[in-house]
Write a protein that holds these residues in place. Structure first.
Motif, PDB file in Angstrom:
ATOM      1  N   ASP A  82      -0.984 -10.130 -10.843  1.00  0.00           N
ATOM      2  CA  ASP A  82       0.147 -10.045  -9.910  1.00  0.00           C
ATOM      3  C   ASP A  82       1.427  -9.652 -10.629  1.00  0.00           C
ATOM      4  OD1 ASP A  82       1.134 -10.186  -7.305  1.00  0.00           O
ATOM      5  OD2 ASP A  82       1.835 -12.246  -7.562  1.00  0.00           O
ATOM      6  N   ALA A  83       1.275  -9.028 -11.805  1.00  0.00           N
ATOM      7  CA  ALA A  83       2.457  -8.616 -12.563  1.00  0.00           C
ATOM      8  C   ALA A  83       2.195  -7.239 -13.162  1.00  0.00           C
ATOM      9  CB  ALA A  83       2.768  -9.621 -13.668  1.00  0.00           C
ATOM     10  N   GLY A  84       3.259  -6.548 -13.500  1.00  0.00           N
ATOM     11  CA  GLY A  84       3.115  -5.273 -14.191  1.00  0.00           C
ATOM     12  C   GLY A  84       3.045  -4.064 -13.294  1.00  0.00           C
ATOM     13  N   PHE A  85       3.123  -4.267 -11.989  1.00  0.00           N
ATOM     14  CA  PHE A  85       3.049  -3.136 -11.071  1.00  0.00           C
ATOM     15  C   PHE A  85       4.465  -2.610 -10.805  1.00  0.00           C
ATOM     16  CE2 PHE A  85      -0.955  -5.235 -10.488  1.00  0.00           C
ATOM     17  CZ  PHE A  85      -1.853  -4.210 -10.223  1.00  0.00           C
ATOM     18  N   ALA A  86       5.066  -2.053 -11.832  1.00  0.00           N
ATOM     19  CA  ALA A  86       6.420  -1.511 -11.721  1.00  0.00           C
ATOM     20  C   ALA A  86       6.362  -0.039 -11.357  1.00  0.00           C
ATOM     21  CB  ALA A  86       7.163  -1.686 -13.044  1.00  0.00           C
ATOM     22  N   ARG A  87       7.283   0.382 -10.514  1.00  0.00           N
ATOM     23  CA  ARG A  87       7.372   1.770 -10.094  1.00  0.00           C
ATOM     24  C   ARG A  87       8.848   2.167 -10.008  1.00  0.00           C
ATOM     25  NH1 ARG A  87       2.657   1.007 -10.880  1.00  0.00           N
ATOM     26  NH2 ARG A  87       0.858   1.618  -9.574  1.00  0.00           N
ATOM     27  N   VAL A  88       9.117   3.474  -9.996  1.00  0.00           N
ATOM     28  CA  VAL A  88      10.476   3.958  -9.803  1.00  0.00           C
ATOM     29  C   VAL A  88      10.440   5.090  -8.777  1.00  0.00           C
ATOM     30  CG1 VAL A  88      10.392   5.628 -11.721  1.00  0.00           C
ATOM     31  CG2 VAL A  88      12.593   4.691 -10.970  1.00  0.00           C
ATOM     32  N   VAL A  89      11.419   5.085  -7.903  1.00  0.00           N
ATOM     33  CA  VAL A  89      11.500   6.082  -6.830  1.00  0.00           C
ATOM     34  C   VAL A  89      12.049   7.389  -7.400  1.00  0.00           C
ATOM     35  CG1 VAL A  89      12.510   6.595  -4.578  1.00  0.00           C
ATOM     36  CG2 VAL A  89      11.862   4.238  -5.154  1.00  0.00           C
ATOM     37  N   THR A  90      11.392   8.507  -7.101  1.00  0.00           N
ATOM     38  CA  THR A  90      11.856   9.814  -7.592  1.00  0.00           C
ATOM     39  C   THR A  90      12.547  10.630  -6.509  1.00  0.00           C
ATOM     40  OG1 THR A  90       9.690  10.808  -7.121  1.00  0.00           O
ATOM     41  CG2 THR A  90      10.033   9.903  -9.326  1.00  0.00           C
ATOM     42  N   GLU A  91      12.261  10.334  -5.238  1.00  0.00           N
ATOM     43  CA  GLU A  91      12.945  10.955  -4.102  1.00  0.00           C
ATOM     44  C   GLU A  91      13.198   9.876  -3.067  1.00  0.00           C
ATOM     45  OE1 GLU A  91      10.954  14.349  -2.399  1.00  0.00           O
ATOM     46  OE2 GLU A  91       9.913  14.765  -4.278  1.00  0.00           O
ATOM     47  N   ASP A  92      14.295   9.990  -2.339  1.00  0.00           N
ATOM     48  CA  ASP A  92      14.581   9.013  -1.288  1.00  0.00           C
ATOM     49  C   ASP A  92      13.364   8.860  -0.378  1.00  0.00           C
ATOM     50  OD1 ASP A  92      17.055   9.037  -2.405  1.00  0.00           O
ATOM     51  OD2 ASP A  92      18.135   9.747  -0.621  1.00  0.00           O
ATOM     52  N   VAL A  93      13.005   7.596  -0.081  1.00  0.00           N
ATOM     53  CA  VAL A  93      11.834   7.321   0.746  1.00  0.00           C
ATOM     54  C   VAL A  93      12.066   6.013   1.497  1.00  0.00           C
ATOM     55  CG1 VAL A  93      10.685   6.167  -1.207  1.00  0.00           C
ATOM     56  CG2 VAL A  93       9.325   6.982   0.730  1.00  0.00           C
ATOM     57  N   ARG A 145       0.838  -1.209   0.000  1.00  0.00           N
ATOM     58  CA  ARG A 145       0.000   0.000   0.000  1.00  0.00           C
ATOM     59  C   ARG A 145       0.870   1.256   0.000  1.00  0.00           C
ATOM     60  NH1 ARG A 145      -5.440   0.308   3.248  1.00  0.00           N
ATOM     61  NH2 ARG A 145      -4.078   1.266   4.780  1.00  0.00           N
ATOM     62  N   ALA A 146       1.951   1.236   0.737  1.00  0.00           N
ATOM     63  CA  ALA A 146       2.832   2.408   0.797  1.00  0.00           C
ATOM     64  C   ALA A 146       3.464   2.679  -0.557  1.00  0.00           C
ATOM     65  CB  ALA A 146       3.904   2.194   1.866  1.00  0.00           C
ATOM     66  N   VAL A 147       3.943   1.629  -1.220  1.00  0.00           N
ATOM     67  CA  VAL A 147       4.564   1.813  -2.541  1.00  0.00           C
ATOM     68  C   VAL A 147       3.557   2.381  -3.527  1.00  0.00           C
ATOM     69  CG1 VAL A 147       5.528   0.593  -4.531  1.00  0.00           C
ATOM     70  CG2 VAL A 147       6.332   0.038  -2.220  1.00  0.00           C
ATOM     71  N   LEU A 148       2.328   1.860  -3.517  1.00  0.00           N
ATOM     72  CA  LEU A 148       1.325   2.244  -4.510  1.00  0.00           C
ATOM     73  C   LEU A 148       0.694   3.605  -4.242  1.00  0.00           C
ATOM     74  CD1 LEU A 148      -0.495  -1.170  -5.094  1.00  0.00           C
ATOM     75  CD2 LEU A 148       1.296  -0.102  -6.483  1.00  0.00           C
ATOM     76  N   SER A 149       0.917   4.170  -3.083  1.00  0.00           N
ATOM     77  CA  SER A 149       0.259   5.439  -2.764  1.00  0.00           C
ATOM     78  C   SER A 149       1.215   6.599  -2.502  1.00  0.00           C
ATOM     79  CB  SER A 149      -0.652   5.267  -1.536  1.00  0.00           C
ATOM     80  OG  SER A 149       0.097   4.856  -0.397  1.00  0.00           O
ATOM     81  N   ASP A 150       2.519   6.344  -2.400  1.00  0.00           N
ATOM     82  CA  ASP A 150       3.461   7.410  -2.073  1.00  0.00           C
ATOM     83  C   ASP A 150       3.759   8.269  -3.309  1.00  0.00           C
ATOM     84  OD1 ASP A 150       6.016   8.855  -1.459  1.00  0.00           O
ATOM     85  OD2 ASP A 150       5.841   7.690   0.396  1.00  0.00           O
ATOM     86  N   PRO A 151       3.570   9.579  -3.237  1.00  0.00           N
ATOM     87  CA  PRO A 151       3.799  10.438  -4.399  1.00  0.00           C
ATOM     88  C   PRO A 151       5.263  10.524  -4.819  1.00  0.00           C
ATOM     89  CG  PRO A 151       3.359  11.760  -2.435  1.00  0.00           C
ATOM     90  CD  PRO A 151       3.071  10.333  -2.063  1.00  0.00           C
ATOM     91  N   ARG A 152       6.171  10.041  -3.981  1.00  0.00           N
ATOM     92  CA  ARG A 152       7.593  10.033  -4.336  1.00  0.00           C
ATOM     93  C   ARG A 152       7.981   8.793  -5.148  1.00  0.00           C
ATOM     94  NH1 ARG A 152       9.287  10.837   1.831  1.00  0.00           N
ATOM     95  NH2 ARG A 152       7.488   9.394   1.916  1.00  0.00           N
ATOM     96  N   ILE A 153       6.982   7.976  -5.469  1.00  0.00           N
ATOM     97  CA  ILE A 153       7.204   6.780  -6.273  1.00  0.00           C
ATOM     98  C   ILE A 153       6.348   6.898  -7.519  1.00  0.00           C
ATOM     99  CG2 ILE A 153       7.044   4.271  -6.320  1.00  0.00           C
ATOM    100  CD1 ILE A 153       7.520   4.254  -3.328  1.00  0.00           C
ATOM    101  N   SER A 154       6.991   6.859  -8.687  1.00  0.00           N
ATOM    102  CA  SER A 154       6.338   7.182  -9.957  1.00  0.00           C
ATOM    103  C   SER A 154       5.826   5.948 -10.690  1.00  0.00           C
ATOM    104  CB  SER A 154       7.332   7.920 -10.860  1.00  0.00           C
ATOM    105  OG  SER A 154       6.809   8.092 -12.162  1.00  0.00           O
TER     106      SER A 154
END
Length: 402
Positions: free
Chosen positions: A289-300, A55-64
């Protein structure tokens, strides 16, 4: 911290019981924290498996979610090709994400879905009628699970169903991680080209469907380009049937494996019981259960792990939905539990747009199959059924008798 030598390769597919997440995901979830993995191109990334971490990964605005970013992690050479799906709104950050999503949000609202339910039920009944006329045995995937949601989304979009074979074959190529980059690029352009031509037809002869409305309200006003409209329609078409098809197949398998609970769902006349059963199946099976890729834009920091800007991160929804700190007896299918807080549709602003429609389709499909075919059973041993994991996980074929 893992050493470079012992980093597991990602993605990891299910083996053994098709209902359960990969053993590695379960072990990582129980151990806590995020796990570092290695991708096809040697790049390292992170995987979140616990419910709260996902939930944190999918909702944090610092993760694109922006699929156009060069540093977005990918699971295969084909998945880094700039296809229409990578350009769709579910692979964008705001404001682009909200701009395009809002154009079709009302078409997938709970109210609109409720209005469609009689038509959805009729489509399900028609397919069962045809299958039973053709006789037993039959492949439930080919004769029901695949055409049912395809008919529904084609109806909503205004795409002639006779084009189904064209889209189905190309959807497989687009989603299959074993497709070459050239195949994916060519297939994406073929589908986009068809939808561009269909858009022109809707301009001349508008009907009561989503594409006609987008043409009349958004394209005509300059709020959306032709390419954006084609990409949006393609996203809705593929995501509007592929996951539901596999959830129907997996759900029927799970219910046939549990006669007591399948009998409860078959015999109830309570819509609330039907709805709760579908929520639990979504949690327990987690086909997407696949395809949910994200990239971090600011340290978190997520789950006690510091993620640096530029780090790739994935989420394992199947593991999160089996988190024992959130769901009692999480490894057990219990159609009577309250499971609506599952993460099968994702979480945050990018959660599945069509979740009301998927719920209605699954409720209709499963109750119709169980009630119309009360003696339904597998035509082959369960361990002979093959499964595919492309965009979602599900049976390739499902031979049944009744």
């Amino acid at each position: 911290m893992n050493t470079d030598a012992d980093l597991p390769n990602y993605p990891i597919t299910r083996v053994g019981c098709p209902f359960d997440p990969p053993d590695a995901y379960v072990a990582w979830s129980r151990a806590g924290g995020l796990r570092k993995i290695r991708l096809w191109n040697g790049r390292e990334a992170w995987v979140a498996t616990r419910y709260e971490d996902v939930r944190a990964v999918l909702s944090d605005p610092r993760i694109s979610s922006d699929g156009a970013r060069d540093d977005m992690p990918t699971v295969s050479p084909a998945s880094q090709v700039a296809t229409p799906l990578r350009a769709s709104f579910n692979r964008m950050d705001d404001p682009g994400h909200t701009r395009l999503r809002s154009m079709v949000a009302r078409d997938f609202s709970a109210r609109r879905t409720a209005a469609l339910r009689p038509r959805i039920q009729q489509l399900a009944d028609d397919l069962i009628d045809t299958m039973t006329r053709n006789g037993s045995p039959a492949d439930l995937m080919a004769e029901f699970a695949l055409p049912f949601p395809s008919l529904v989304i084609s109806l909503m979009l205004g795409i002639p169903y006779e084009e189904h074979d064209f889209f189905q074959s190309r959807s497989i190529a687009l989603l299959d991680t074993h497709s070459s980059a050239e195949q994916v690029a060519r297939t994406g352009e073929e589908m986009r080209g068809f939808l561009r031509e269909l858009t022109k037809v809707k301009e001349r002869r508008p009907e009561d469907d989503i594409i006609s409305r987008l043409v009349g309200e958004q394209l005509a006003a300059g709020h959306i380009s032709r390419d954006e409209l084609a990409d949006l329609a393609l996203l809705l078409l593929i995501s509007g049937h592929e996951a539901t098809t596999n959830m129907i197949g997996l759900s029927v398998l799970a219910l046939l494996d549990d006669p007591v609970q399948s009998g409860m769902l078959r015999d109830t006349d309570d819509p609330a019981v039907e709805a709760a059963a579908v929520e639990e199946l979504l949690r327990f099976l987690s086909a997407a259960d696949a395809g949910f890729a994200r990239v971090v834009t600011e340290d978190v920091e997520i789950g006690g792990q510091l993620l640096r800007a530029g780090d790739g991160v994935f989420v394992a929804l199947s593991a999160a939905n089996r988190d024992g700190t959130v769901f009692d007896a999480a490894e057990t299918l219990d159609l009577g539990r309250t499971a609506r807080h599952h993460l099968a549709f994702g979480y945050g602003s990018h959660q599945c747009l069509g979740q009301s429609l998927v719920r209605a389709e699954l409720q209709t499909a499963l109750t119709t199959v169980l009630r119309r075919l009360p003696k339904l059973r597998l035509a082959v041993p369960a361990d002979e059924i093959d499964f595919a994991h492309m965009g979602t996980f599900g049976p390739v074929e499902l031979p049944v008798l009744w």
